[in-house]
Write a protein that holds these residues in place. Structure first.
Motif: not given
Ligand SMILES: *[C@@H]1O[C@H](CO)[C@@H](O)[C@H](O)[C@H]1NC(C)=O
Ligand SMILES: *[C@@H]1O[C@H](CO)[C@@H](O)[C@H](O)[C@H]1NC(C)=O
Ligand SMILES: *[C@@H]1O[C@H](CO)[C@@H](O)[C@H](O)[C@H]1NC(C)=O
Ligand SMILES: *[C@@H]1O[C@H](CO)[C@@H](O)[C@H](O)[C@H]1NC(C)=O
Length: 247
Positions: A138-142, A152-154
């Motif tokens: 599982y990842t987050l965009n930070i 922080v986005s899930s």
């Molecule tokens: C993170 O960013 C990428 C590129 O914008 C996107 O494809 C991905 O769904 C994002 N993932 C999350 C967990 O927000």
């Protein structure tokens, strides 16, 4: 004569052993054992739900034992949702998860690396968490800015983080005011009762006899009920089709 010699001795000592001078006034901060996530959260005072959840999923002992061994490793970062964050979830959200999903939910708030605000600026997205499923971690965009603020986005929930609860290597804990619901558990792909329920009558609609039993069962609102109602609809439709074919 003696005092000049002493001065020279002191001078030589300081010149040759500057560490003796540097270490003398050091504060009494000798690290006492490995950090303890539970103790950090207890001290924070508003994380009783998270503490309970970490305990029931055994992620507290898991993380503490990893922290005990991580002084030479990468350390850990925890996004700690407050009690208010859990309280503002839709009622029943936690109970709707299986034990394994609850483990994943907790692990989705833990990064296997120690991040200060500054270190977050160097993190590359997506940042992996401790949780993983069949499609990988599982990842987050930070994203971080220079004012000690993170977004922080899930993928389901996006929050701004600016409250560091405790940042002491190898454990960084940040307070968050929303639960970071993982995309893998709460994304659009996750099964929902509504779409399957609306599909069932349509499927059975090709046969008048089949729509009766499937449609009459719509008082159940949980997804298991909807799924079994749909299964009944299909099997009745299938039976009707077979009978129709035979007749
Ligand atoms: C993170 O960013 C990428 C590129 O914008 C996107 O494809 C991905 O769904 C994002 N993932 C999350 C967990 O927000
Ligand atoms: C961590 O802290 C909690 C609460 O203060 C305590 O009950 C627990 O024994 C501690 N765990 C370890 C491994 O020291
Ligand atoms: C940490 O590890 C050491 C050595 O492996 C062990 O003696 C100690 O009890 C552990 N401490 C905690 C808090 O788990
Ligand atoms: C976080 O998002 C807000 C609103 O979308 C934006 O104003 C802010 O600059 C962002 N901060 C960071 C660190 O990306």
């Amino acid at each position: 004569m003696a005092s000049a010699g002493m001065r020279i001795a002191v001078f030589l000592t300081l010149a040759l052993f500057p560490a003796a001078l540097a270490q003398a006034p050091s504060p009494t901060a000798t690290p006492k054992g490995p950090p303890n996530i539970t103790a950090v959260l207890e001290k924070g005072g508003q994380y009783t739900t998270l503490i309970r959840l970490m305990k029931s999923t055994q992620q507290d002992t898991q993380l503490n034992s990893q922290l005990n061994n991580s002084f030479n490793g990468n350390g850990y970062t925890v996004f700690a949702p407050t009690d208010n964050a859990f309280n503002s979830l839709k009622p029943g959200t936690l109970n709707s998860l299986t034990q394994q999903q609850q483990v994943s939910l907790v692990q989705g708030h833990i990064l296997p690396q120690y991040y200060t605000f500054d270190l977050f600026e160097t993190a590359s997205n997506p940042v992996r968490t401790q949780a993983s499923g069949k499609d990988g971690p599982y990842t987050l965009n930070i994203t971080a800015n220079t004012q000690n603020q993170l977004n922080v986005s899930s993928g389901v929930v996006e929050i701004t983080v600016n409250n560091a609860l405790s940042v002491v290597k190898p454990l960084a804990v940040y307070s968050v005011d929303k639960v970071l619901l993982p995309l893998e558990l709460f994304g659009a792909k996750a099964p929902a009762a509504a779409p399957t329920a609306s599909k069932a009558p349509k499927k059975g609609g090709s046969s008048g006899a089949a729509s009766g039993p499937a449609g009459s069962d719509d008082s159940t609102d949980d997804s298991t009920g909807a799924a079994s109602a749909r299964a009944v609809g299909w099997s009745v439709a299938g039976l009707a089709a077979v009978l129709g074919y035979l007749l």
